[in-house]
Enzyme design. Structure first.
Site, PDB file in Angstrom:
ATOM      1  N   LYS A 155       0.802  -1.219   0.000  1.00  0.00           N
ATOM      2  CA  LYS A 155       0.000   0.000   0.000  1.00  0.00           C
ATOM      3  C   LYS A 155       0.840   1.278   0.000  1.00  0.00           C
ATOM      4  CE  LYS A 155      -3.484  -0.637  -0.656  1.00  0.00           C
ATOM      5  NZ  LYS A 155      -3.938  -1.043  -2.018  1.00  0.00           N
ATOM      6  N   HIS A 158       6.848  -7.415  -2.564  1.00  0.00           N
ATOM      7  CA  HIS A 158       6.749  -6.633  -1.324  1.00  0.00           C
ATOM      8  C   HIS A 158       7.776  -7.127  -0.297  1.00  0.00           C
ATOM      9  CE1 HIS A 158       3.212  -4.438  -2.500  1.00  0.00           C
ATOM     10  NE2 HIS A 158       2.425  -5.488  -2.528  1.00  0.00           N
ATOM     11  N   SER A 166      -4.249   3.000   4.462  1.00  0.00           N
ATOM     12  CA  SER A 166      -4.514   2.312   3.200  1.00  0.00           C
ATOM     13  C   SER A 166      -4.508   0.796   3.389  1.00  0.00           C
ATOM     14  CB  SER A 166      -3.468   2.729   2.168  1.00  0.00           C
ATOM     15  OG  SER A 166      -3.782   2.191   0.910  1.00  0.00           O
TER      16      SER A 166
END
Length: 298
Positions: A50, A111, A141
């Site tokens: 995010k 990620h 988020s």
């Protein structure tokens, strides 16, 4: 449809790898992921979840295709730059499989924190673009994303989620460790380290940095076209970037849209004064001497 729902409940557990909380399906496939074979001309996009991942993916694709909107509409973003450690429930193909099948040169997404990145990326000296976003907006988020993504358990209240976020008890672990680990790595590897807030404040300047990093020359008109195409409004309405073609059993955009706000400072509508101060204090303790500076408003 039912099987995906049932399966998704099984997928939501977190398991530790080297002290970092990760979704169980990543851990189950860790031998495959850690042995991922990077190629010398791979470009890796890496972020904490995010932090503007889809945004930078689309920017990179537009830069690589010199602003050709048609070419960038050839497939959804998750097929154009596969998420290498992602193993969703069948029949959705894994990012790992998509990456293996891709011809070179590949643009890939991850990620992973720096210490868990497959070592072949370092051995092949691959270029890496990392985007960091301030912790407060990132947390908000992530909270909404976890509510709509059916692979995760419901995050509970905002207060519960924020406590887990601060403690690193969420998928991909501590935001503080993640941004700091990649910040240090940039001194030793070919890493372009960008900030979400900078891209928001001056997209043309940051897109130009991406182009220079990739040794691509952009004319002023092409640069302008890329800026226009990668605005939040444009991407929110673009089925190739807004994940609208994902099944609602996987992502329920009625709960929260995948492209939700795309702003800097939305955290102010969620954080109490005490919560904001707590993050600021931890930030000073953990990142105060690193030279890492984040803007929480523009």
């Amino acid at each position: 449809m039912e099987s995906l729902e049932t399966k998704s409940i099984n997928l939501s557990t977190l398991v530790e790898i080297e002290g970092i909380q990760m979704p169980s399906e990543i851990v189950e496939n860790w031998n495959l992921i850690s042995g991922f074979q990077a190629r010398p001309d791979d470009l890796l996009i890496c972020t904490y979840p995010k932090a503007g991942t889809t945004w930078i993916q689309e920017i990179v694709d537009m830069v690589q295709h010199r602003g050709d909107v048609q070419k960038c509409a050839r497939a959804p973003i998750y097929e154009r730059s596969p998420y290498i450690e992602f193993f969703p429930p069948k029949p959705i193909p894994s990012g790992f499989e998509l990456a293996l099948a891709m011809p070179s040169p590949r643009t890939l997404k991850s990620h992973l924190p720096v210490q868990l990145l497959p070592t072949s990326f370092w051995k092949q000296n691959c270029k890496i673009i990392y985007v960091a976003r301030n912790a407060k907006d990132c947390a908000v988020s992530y909270f909404y994303f976890q509510r709509m993504l059916k692979l995760f358990e419901d995050p509970g209240t905002w207060k519960d989620f924020l406590e887990n976020f601060i403690a690193g008890k969420i998928a991909y672990g501590s935001w503080f460790d993640h941004v700091r680990g990649w910040w240090k790595a940039k001194d030793h590897h070919s890493i372009l380290y960008l900030f979400y807030e900078d891209i928001k404040a001056n997209p043309a300047q940051e897109i130009q940095k991406v182009a220079q990093f990739l040794n691509i020359e952009l004319s002023a008109s092409v640069l302008d076209q890329i800026v226009q195409h990668t605005t939040f409004e444009c991407m929110k309405n673009n089925p190739m970037t807004n994940y609208s073609n994902m099944a609602s059993t996987f992502m329920d955009q009625n709960i929260s849209p995948f492209m939700r706000k795309g702003t800097v400072g939305n955290w102010k509508e969620h954080f109490t004064v005490a919560q904001s101060q707590q993050i600021d204090e931890i930030y000073t303790q953990q990142l105060g001497n690193t030279g890492l500076k984040f803007r929480t408003e523009l």
